[in-house]
Design an enzyme around this catalytic site. Structure first.
Site, PDB file in Angstrom:
ATOM      1  N   TYR A   1       0.840  -1.189   0.000  1.00 54.86           N
ATOM      2  CA  TYR A   1       0.000   0.000   0.000  1.00 54.86           C
ATOM      3  C   TYR A   1       0.886   1.255   0.000  1.00 54.86           C
ATOM      4  O   TYR A   1       1.853   1.341   0.752  1.00 54.86           O
ATOM      5  CB  TYR A   1      -0.924  -0.030   1.225  1.00 54.86           C
ATOM      6  CG  TYR A   1      -1.652   1.258   1.466  1.00 54.86           C
ATOM      7  CD1 TYR A   1      -2.583   1.732   0.536  1.00 54.86           C
ATOM      8  CD2 TYR A   1      -1.408   2.014   2.609  1.00 54.86           C
ATOM      9  CE1 TYR A   1      -3.251   2.924   0.752  1.00 54.86           C
ATOM     10  CE2 TYR A   1      -2.075   3.203   2.834  1.00 54.86           C
ATOM     11  CZ  TYR A   1      -2.994   3.661   1.904  1.00 54.86           C
ATOM     12  OH  TYR A   1      -3.644   4.852   2.120  1.00 54.86           O
TER      13      TYR A   1
ATOM     14  N   LYS B   1     -11.922   0.411   5.530  1.00 52.23           N
ATOM     15  CA  LYS B   1     -12.296  -0.311   4.312  1.00 52.23           C
ATOM     16  C   LYS B   1     -13.424  -1.323   4.593  1.00 52.23           C
ATOM     17  O   LYS B   1     -14.507  -0.922   4.928  1.00 52.23           O
ATOM     18  CB  LYS B   1     -11.045  -0.968   3.716  1.00 52.23           C
ATOM     19  CG  LYS B   1      -9.828  -0.027   3.653  1.00 52.23           C
ATOM     20  CD  LYS B   1      -9.994   1.122   2.687  1.00 52.23           C
ATOM     21  CE  LYS B   1      -8.885   2.180   2.803  1.00 52.23           C
ATOM     22  NZ  LYS B   1      -7.527   1.674   2.662  1.00 52.23           N
TER      23      LYS B   1
HETATM   24  C1  LIG Z   1      -6.274   2.130   3.024  1.00 53.28           C
HETATM   25  C2  LIG Z   1      -5.223   1.183   3.417  1.00 53.28           C
HETATM   26  C3  LIG Z   1      -4.373   1.478   4.502  1.00 53.28           C
HETATM   27  C4  LIG Z   1      -4.420   2.788   5.257  1.00 53.28           C
HETATM   28  O1  LIG Z   1      -5.592   2.918   5.992  1.00 53.28           O
HETATM   29  P1  LIG Z   1      -6.293   4.331   6.350  1.00 53.28           P
HETATM   30  O2  LIG Z   1      -7.458   3.941   7.153  1.00 53.28           O
HETATM   31  O3  LIG Z   1      -6.612   5.013   5.051  1.00 53.28           O
HETATM   32  O4  LIG Z   1      -5.271   5.127   7.122  1.00 53.28           O
HETATM   33  C5  LIG Z   1      -3.436   0.511   4.857  1.00 53.28           C
HETATM   34  N1  LIG Z   1      -3.325  -0.649   4.183  1.00 53.28           N
HETATM   35  C6  LIG Z   1      -4.109  -0.952   3.133  1.00 53.28           C
HETATM   36  C7  LIG Z   1      -3.938  -2.256   2.431  1.00 53.28           C
HETATM   37  C8  LIG Z   1      -5.082  -0.047   2.715  1.00 53.28           C
HETATM   38  O5  LIG Z   1      -5.851  -0.346   1.655  1.00 53.28           O
END
Ligand SMILES: *Cc1c(COP(=O)(O)O)cnc(C)c1O
Length: 378
Positions: free
Chosen positions: A104, A200
């Site tokens: 990421y 997510k």
């Molecule tokens: C979005 C994401 C993050 C970061 O998370 P946030 O809640 O946006 O800070 C970390 N790892 C993965 C795989 C992601 O998709």
């Protein structure tokens, strides 16, 4: 594995779909069915909770459910990046961190910054190459895993990598955001720590930012708890409440989204404007066999490369009517974006579109994708 007491007082093991619904609820006659949104920064002295940066009943309920699903103890954070920063912050100055070249973007940039400041040494690897990754773990403090990776959906052989890295003295952390504990439980495969962007799939409605760390190891738990208390990256109570509300329906949301994702991935492979489809459920995906052996499903993220590169992929994003052109993922709505548009995505193919499949009907999504892909040549 989380357990509740059965009639005979013995623990019974429940299915994750049951745990998602039943854990984290207040007990006793007259108790509310849902934990209240605790809006107090401080507590009357004499009890277990003293101050709102240490603990909150609303986070605890969420943490009980997520911990139960991952098979460890969970700590919630204000965002996924806050959780990642807390875990990386436990590495001593000068420590070596092995991380996927395709991890990421935020993780890679945070690691890059730590390397620039001389705080950490970062060894970037092709995480789907087990031999290369294990070799890089020599003298390393930490192996950072992400599988499937964001956005190229590469698969790491977690069951092989975790013990090999630990044998060399490295602790193993897995970002389980894409798979969720329903499809993959890295702690069962030997990882020491799991991190999540709760923003997510776990939250699932694109209405909050939150993160989490889960571990079975008491020392890791205490270190990350301390990092949260002193770093102060705590979630708000409303976010924790919404995240728990989202987590209750994760099993049904993910099952539906995953079914649609598999169908769209298969249809995209036959589309003349699509050069390559990256979905671990496709037999031709290079990580398919490993994904099949370590996951209970292939997830709801589909990336595909459009013929014609960046301009063609941008045209698709501008032409979609039902799909939402937006970053982030894991919501009930299907979203799409060209990852190469961002700083730090220079290694991502310019024509790659990352699609987070939501809960709309598969035929409506396909019709929108078809008309958008047709727009490439207009
Ligand atoms: C979005 C994401 C993050 C970061 O998370 P946030 O809640 O946006 O800070 C970390 N790892 C993965 C795989 C992601 O998709």
């Amino acid at each position: 594995m989380a357990a509740i007491r059965g009639r005979a007082g013995r623990p019974v093991t429940l299915d994750p779909s049951t745990l998602a619904v039943s854990l984290g609820r207040p007990h006793g006659p007259g108790a509310p069915v849902n934990p209240p949104i605790g809006l107090s920064s401080t507590y009357r002295l004499g009890g277990d909770t003293i101050y709102g940066r240490d603990d909150s009943p609303t986070w605890s309920a969420f943490e009980e459910v997520l911990g139960g699903l991952e098979g460890g103890r969970a700590l919630s954070f204000s965002s996924g990046m806050a959780a990642i920063a807390a875990v990386l912050g436990t590495v001593s100055v000068g420590g070596i961190v092995v991380a996927p070249r395709g991890a990421y973007n935020g993780t890679r940039r945070l690691l890059g910054q730590a390397a620039e400041q001389g705080r950490l040494t970062v060894r970037s690897v092709d995480i789907s190459n087990t031999e290369e990754t294990v070799t890089a773990c020599e003298d390393a403090a930490l192996l950072w895993l992400e599988s499937p990776t964001n956005p190229q959906l590469a698969i790491a052989d977690i069951c092989a990598l975790a013990p090999a890295a630990q044998m060399l003295g490295a602790a193993v952390v897995a970002d389980n955001t894409f798979a969720t504990p329903l499809l993959q439980r890295p702690l069962d495969m030997g990882a020491d720590v799991v991190v999540h962007s709760v923003t997510k799939y776990l939250g699932g409605h694109s209405d909050l930012l939150m993160g989490a760390v889960v571990t079975r190891d008491d020392e890791w738990f205490d270190n990350v708890l301390t990092a949260r208390q002193y770093g102060g990256a705590i979630p708000g109570s409303l976010e924790a409440f919404l995240a728990l509300r989202g987590l209750r329906t994760l099993p049904v949301r993910l099952a539906r989204a995953q079914e649609t994702a598999g169908e769209l991935a298969a249809r995209l492979t036959l589309h003349p404007e699509v050069e390559r489809v990256r979905y671990p459920g496709l037999p031709e995906h290079p990580g398919h066999d490993i994904a099949k052996s370590q996951m209970r499903g292939f997830g709801a993220m589909v990336s595909f490369d459009v013929v014609g590169g960046a301009p063609a992929a941008d045209a698709v994003c501008e032409a979609v009517k039902l799909l939402v052109p937006a970053t982030s993922l894991g919501g009930v709505e299907t979203s799409i974006e060209r990852r190469g548009r961002y700083v730090g995505e220079e290694n991502t193919p310019p024509g790659l579109l990352r699609m987070s499949v939501g809960l709309e009907h598969v035929d409506d999504l396909w019709a929108d994708l078809e008309q958008a892909l047709a727009a490439v040549n207009r």
